[in-house]
Design a protein around this motif. Structure first.
Motif, PDB file in Angstrom:
ATOM      1  N   SER A 126      17.794   8.301   7.523  1.00  0.00           N
ATOM      2  CA  SER A 126      17.035   8.464   8.769  1.00  0.00           C
ATOM      3  C   SER A 126      15.569   8.842   8.568  1.00  0.00           C
ATOM      4  CB  SER A 126      17.721   9.519   9.656  1.00  0.00           C
ATOM      5  OG  SER A 126      19.048   9.163   9.924  1.00  0.00           O
ATOM      6  N   ILE A 127      14.847   8.080   7.734  1.00  0.00           N
ATOM      7  CA  ILE A 127      13.419   8.340   7.578  1.00  0.00           C
ATOM      8  C   ILE A 127      12.640   7.663   8.702  1.00  0.00           C
ATOM      9  CG2 ILE A 127      13.646   8.525   5.071  1.00  0.00           C
ATOM     10  CD1 ILE A 127      12.239   5.804   4.859  1.00  0.00           C
ATOM     11  N   SER A 128      11.463   8.219   9.037  1.00  0.00           N
ATOM     12  CA  SER A 128      10.614   7.653  10.086  1.00  0.00           C
ATOM     13  C   SER A 128       9.624   6.665   9.481  1.00  0.00           C
ATOM     14  CB  SER A 128       9.846   8.776  10.798  1.00  0.00           C
ATOM     15  OG  SER A 128       8.925   9.371   9.893  1.00  0.00           O
ATOM     16  N   LEU A 129       8.879   5.958  10.333  1.00  0.00           N
ATOM     17  CA  LEU A 129       7.853   5.039   9.844  1.00  0.00           C
ATOM     18  C   LEU A 129       6.744   5.800   9.108  1.00  0.00           C
ATOM     19  CD1 LEU A 129       7.455   2.532  12.840  1.00  0.00           C
ATOM     20  CD2 LEU A 129       8.599   2.151  10.650  1.00  0.00           C
ATOM     21  N   SER A 130       6.452   7.008   9.581  1.00  0.00           N
ATOM     22  CA  SER A 130       5.447   7.829   8.900  1.00  0.00           C
ATOM     23  C   SER A 130       5.910   8.184   7.491  1.00  0.00           C
ATOM     24  CB  SER A 130       5.171   9.112   9.689  1.00  0.00           C
ATOM     25  OG  SER A 130       4.704   8.813  10.988  1.00  0.00           O
ATOM     26  N   GLN A 131       7.176   8.557   7.357  1.00  0.00           N
ATOM     27  CA  GLN A 131       7.728   8.872   6.032  1.00  0.00           C
ATOM     28  C   GLN A 131       7.764   7.635   5.144  1.00  0.00           C
ATOM     29  OE1 GLN A 131      11.432  10.691   7.499  1.00  0.00           O
ATOM     30  NE2 GLN A 131      10.831  12.614   6.510  1.00  0.00           N
ATOM     31  N   ALA A 132       8.028   6.466   5.748  1.00  0.00           N
ATOM     32  CA  ALA A 132       8.005   5.222   4.985  1.00  0.00           C
ATOM     33  C   ALA A 132       6.599   4.960   4.452  1.00  0.00           C
ATOM     34  CB  ALA A 132       8.463   4.056   5.861  1.00  0.00           C
ATOM     35  N   GLY A 133       5.594   5.221   5.287  1.00  0.00           N
ATOM     36  CA  GLY A 133       4.218   5.057   4.844  1.00  0.00           C
ATOM     37  C   GLY A 133       3.869   6.003   3.709  1.00  0.00           C
ATOM     38  N   ILE A 134       4.401   7.220   3.757  1.00  0.00           N
ATOM     39  CA  ILE A 134       4.153   8.202   2.689  1.00  0.00           C
ATOM     40  C   ILE A 134       4.795   7.736   1.382  1.00  0.00           C
ATOM     41  CG2 ILE A 134       4.671  10.558   1.912  1.00  0.00           C
ATOM     42  CD1 ILE A 134       4.400  11.426   4.857  1.00  0.00           C
ATOM     43  N   LEU A 135       6.004   7.173   1.473  1.00  0.00           N
ATOM     44  CA  LEU A 135       6.644   6.646   0.261  1.00  0.00           C
ATOM     45  C   LEU A 135       5.787   5.571  -0.384  1.00  0.00           C
ATOM     46  CD1 LEU A 135      10.447   6.295   1.189  1.00  0.00           C
ATOM     47  CD2 LEU A 135       9.386   7.981  -0.309  1.00  0.00           C
ATOM     48  N   ASN A 136       5.241   4.687   0.433  1.00  0.00           N
ATOM     49  CA  ASN A 136       4.403   3.633  -0.125  1.00  0.00           C
ATOM     50  C   ASN A 136       3.097   4.203  -0.673  1.00  0.00           C
ATOM     51  OD1 ASN A 136       4.448   0.675  -0.448  1.00  0.00           O
ATOM     52  ND2 ASN A 136       2.505   0.786   0.629  1.00  0.00           N
ATOM     53  N   ALA A 137       2.637   5.323  -0.079  1.00  0.00           N
ATOM     54  CA  ALA A 137       1.414   5.960  -0.554  1.00  0.00           C
ATOM     55  C   ALA A 137       1.595   6.579  -1.940  1.00  0.00           C
ATOM     56  CB  ALA A 137       0.968   7.042   0.429  1.00  0.00           C
ATOM     57  N   VAL A 138       2.841   6.888  -2.308  1.00  0.00           N
ATOM     58  CA  VAL A 138       3.104   7.365  -3.662  1.00  0.00           C
ATOM     59  C   VAL A 138       2.652   6.316  -4.678  1.00  0.00           C
ATOM     60  CG1 VAL A 138       4.916   8.042  -5.301  1.00  0.00           C
ATOM     61  CG2 VAL A 138       5.016   8.824  -2.947  1.00  0.00           C
ATOM     62  N   PHE A 139       2.909   5.042  -4.340  1.00  0.00           N
ATOM     63  CA  PHE A 139       2.408   3.950  -5.175  1.00  0.00           C
ATOM     64  C   PHE A 139       0.887   4.022  -5.260  1.00  0.00           C
ATOM     65  CE2 PHE A 139       5.311   0.792  -6.754  1.00  0.00           C
ATOM     66  CZ  PHE A 139       6.499   1.066  -6.098  1.00  0.00           C
ATOM     67  N   GLY A 140       0.271   4.328  -4.128  1.00  0.00           N
ATOM     68  CA  GLY A 140      -1.183   4.397  -4.097  1.00  0.00           C
ATOM     69  C   GLY A 140      -1.736   5.473  -5.010  1.00  0.00           C
ATOM     70  N   LEU A 141      -1.219   6.675  -4.896  1.00  0.00           N
ATOM     71  CA  LEU A 141      -1.710   7.789  -5.707  1.00  0.00           C
ATOM     72  C   LEU A 141      -1.467   7.554  -7.195  1.00  0.00           C
ATOM     73  CD1 LEU A 141      -0.597  10.841  -3.535  1.00  0.00           C
ATOM     74  CD2 LEU A 141      -2.949  10.234  -4.142  1.00  0.00           C
ATOM     75  N   THR A 142      -0.278   7.054  -7.525  1.00  0.00           N
ATOM     76  CA  THR A 142       0.053   6.836  -8.928  1.00  0.00           C
ATOM     77  C   THR A 142      -0.813   5.747  -9.539  1.00  0.00           C
ATOM     78  OG1 THR A 142       2.338   7.434  -8.403  1.00  0.00           O
ATOM     79  CG2 THR A 142       1.942   6.417 -10.542  1.00  0.00           C
ATOM     80  N   ASN A 143      -1.029   4.660  -8.807  1.00  0.00           N
ATOM     81  CA  ASN A 143      -1.871   3.589  -9.329  1.00  0.00           C
ATOM     82  C   ASN A 143      -3.343   3.968  -9.332  1.00  0.00           C
ATOM     83  OD1 ASN A 143      -0.341   0.885  -9.875  1.00  0.00           O
ATOM     84  ND2 ASN A 143       0.684   1.799  -8.113  1.00  0.00           N
ATOM     85  N   LEU A 144      -3.745   4.750  -8.349  1.00  0.00           N
ATOM     86  CA  LEU A 144      -5.129   5.184  -8.277  1.00  0.00           C
ATOM     87  C   LEU A 144      -5.529   5.996  -9.501  1.00  0.00           C
ATOM     88  CD1 LEU A 144      -7.721   5.329  -6.582  1.00  0.00           C
ATOM     89  CD2 LEU A 144      -6.767   7.340  -5.456  1.00  0.00           C
ATOM     90  N   PHE A 145      -4.645   6.903  -9.919  1.00  0.00           N
ATOM     91  CA  PHE A 145      -4.951   7.761 -11.068  1.00  0.00           C
ATOM     92  C   PHE A 145      -4.290   7.277 -12.360  1.00  0.00           C
ATOM     93  CE2 PHE A 145      -5.268  10.607  -7.335  1.00  0.00           C
ATOM     94  CZ  PHE A 145      -6.594  10.974  -7.474  1.00  0.00           C
TER      95      PHE A 145
END
Length: 401
Positions: A50-69
């Protein structure tokens, strides 16, 4: 017979490069087939934990932070490695994360597994791209990178269908069994395919903390306009692509239908990347980048305002135009920094992709507030920011400002 004759004209070093290119390309296919499965797995997580769309966006942002650094660090280390450790073994992290993610018992575990997937992707891409670039002649650089990227795009296309099919066939609890054949493939490529590859353009400088920042700072000064353009393009791709299956579900479609739409889009993007690379080598990198990014919003917006086959065709063409410049921007960066190909690739692809994935978090929050479809329509206009910026730059250049 002609194939054997051409092979006989190759030096042993050239044959080694071609063989290694095939190996890295297959690893790219395997890595991206798993690491890009998140949009397909998210609806499963919505149902199971039962994750929300906001939580789904945060999961995808993990990709962002990891690839960014992570990608710049991986690129810096890759330029100092004689053997392709990261390019061969990092995909195992991506596969492990993807196979375990559907059975996550809670959001915290899902968060950690997405982090594992993104670590694998961040470690693989800089060295894979760097080795591909060093094996190509300068006149074929964009094409070679496009072919390498095409294998990743094909993996991304197969990924959603592969995940849905395999889980429906054996169940999500058995999905982790995929780790066994994946390890065997990586071991074979390490022992039999890339074992005799000679490293090129490996700097003799030792890796250190200060050297990392000075090295990356110098490269960034040379390619910052390219990174900006790639970031806007990737933000548009990721911002729409992550939530597209969910939009299909909201409009009454099934998860399988959403996965098939992603499959068609990514297959078109695969072909578009190769065409874009060939055009860039023959007509000019910047020209291809500006035309494709300038035209893409027209078709994306048309896709959201139509329905049925017309909508699918417009969305596919819009995504394809965006993806056509993917190998072009990476080739532009490598041409400016030929002695630091992995590092340049990590910035032109890794940092841009990382920032783009962070962008999915506000996209998710906006979708919760004003609606998903309206939010994606706004995101579709982003590529025109690059068109406007480059147009302004050319006007000022002509006026001598």
């Amino acid at each position: 017979m002609p194939h054997d004759y051409n092979e006989s004209l190759m030096t042993p070093e050239e044959q080694s490069d071609r063989k290694s290119l095939l190996g890295f390309s297959f690893l790219h296919f395997m890595n991206d087939m798993h690491s890009t499965s998140l949009p397909t797995i998210i609806p499963m997580l919505v149902s199971s934990i039962s994750i929300s769309l906001s939580q789904a966006g945060i999961l995808n942002a993990v990709f962002g932070l990891t690839n960014l650094f992570g990608q710049p660090i991986a690129g810096y280390l890759a330029d100092r490695q004689k053997r392709p450790w990261l390019a061969v073994w990092a995909p195992m992290l991506s596969i492990a994360g993807a196979c375990l993610l559907p059975i996550s018992p809670n959001y915290a575990i899902a968060f950690l597994l997405v982090g594992l997937m993104s670590m694998g992707t961040a470690s693989f891409h800089p060295q894979g791209l760097g080795r591909t670039g060093s094996s190509a002649k300068s006149k074929d650089l964009a094409l070679f990178i496009a072919l390498f990227a095409a294998c990743g795009s094909f993996g991304s296309a197969v990924g959603p269908v592969y995940v849905v099919f395999l889980i429906s066939l054996i169940g999500k609890n058995m999905f982790p069994i995929v780790l066994i054949p994946a390890f065997i493939i990586c071991l074979y490529i390490w022992k039999r395919v890339v074992s005799d590859q000679k490293a090129e353009n490996i700097t003799k400088e030792k890796a250190d903390f200060r050297g990392f920042f000075s090295n990356m700072g110098g490269i960034m000064q040379k390619i910052s306009p390219i990174v900006f353009a790639a970031t806007v393009r990737d933000a548009t791709l990721q911002g729409i692509k992550l939530f597209l299956p969910m939009l299909v579900v909201i409009k009454g479609g099934s998860i399988a239908k959403g996965g098939m739409l992603l499959f068609v889009i990514t297959m078109a993007c695969t072909l578009a990347g190769i065409i874009g690379g060939r055009l860039a080598d023959s007509t000019g990198d910047e020209k291809v980048m500006l035309w494709t990014m300038g035209l893409s919003p027209i078709f994306l917006i048309a896709g959201f305002h139509t329905s049925g086959a017309l909508s699918v065709a417009a969305l596919v063409l819009g995504f394809a135009l965006l993806q056509a410049s993917n190998s072009v921007t990476t080739a532009m960066a490598q041409k400016k920094c030929p002695a630091s190909r992995s590092s340049a690739s990590s910035l032109a692809m890794g940092v841009s992709w990382g920032i783009a994935n962070l962008f999915t978090t506000p996209v998710g929050f906006s979708a919760d507030i004003i609606g998903l479809e309206k939010t994606l329509q706004i995101v579709a206009f982003l590529p025109w920011a690059v068109t406007a910026w480059y147009t302004g730059k050319m006007i000022l250049s002509k006026r001598g400002i």
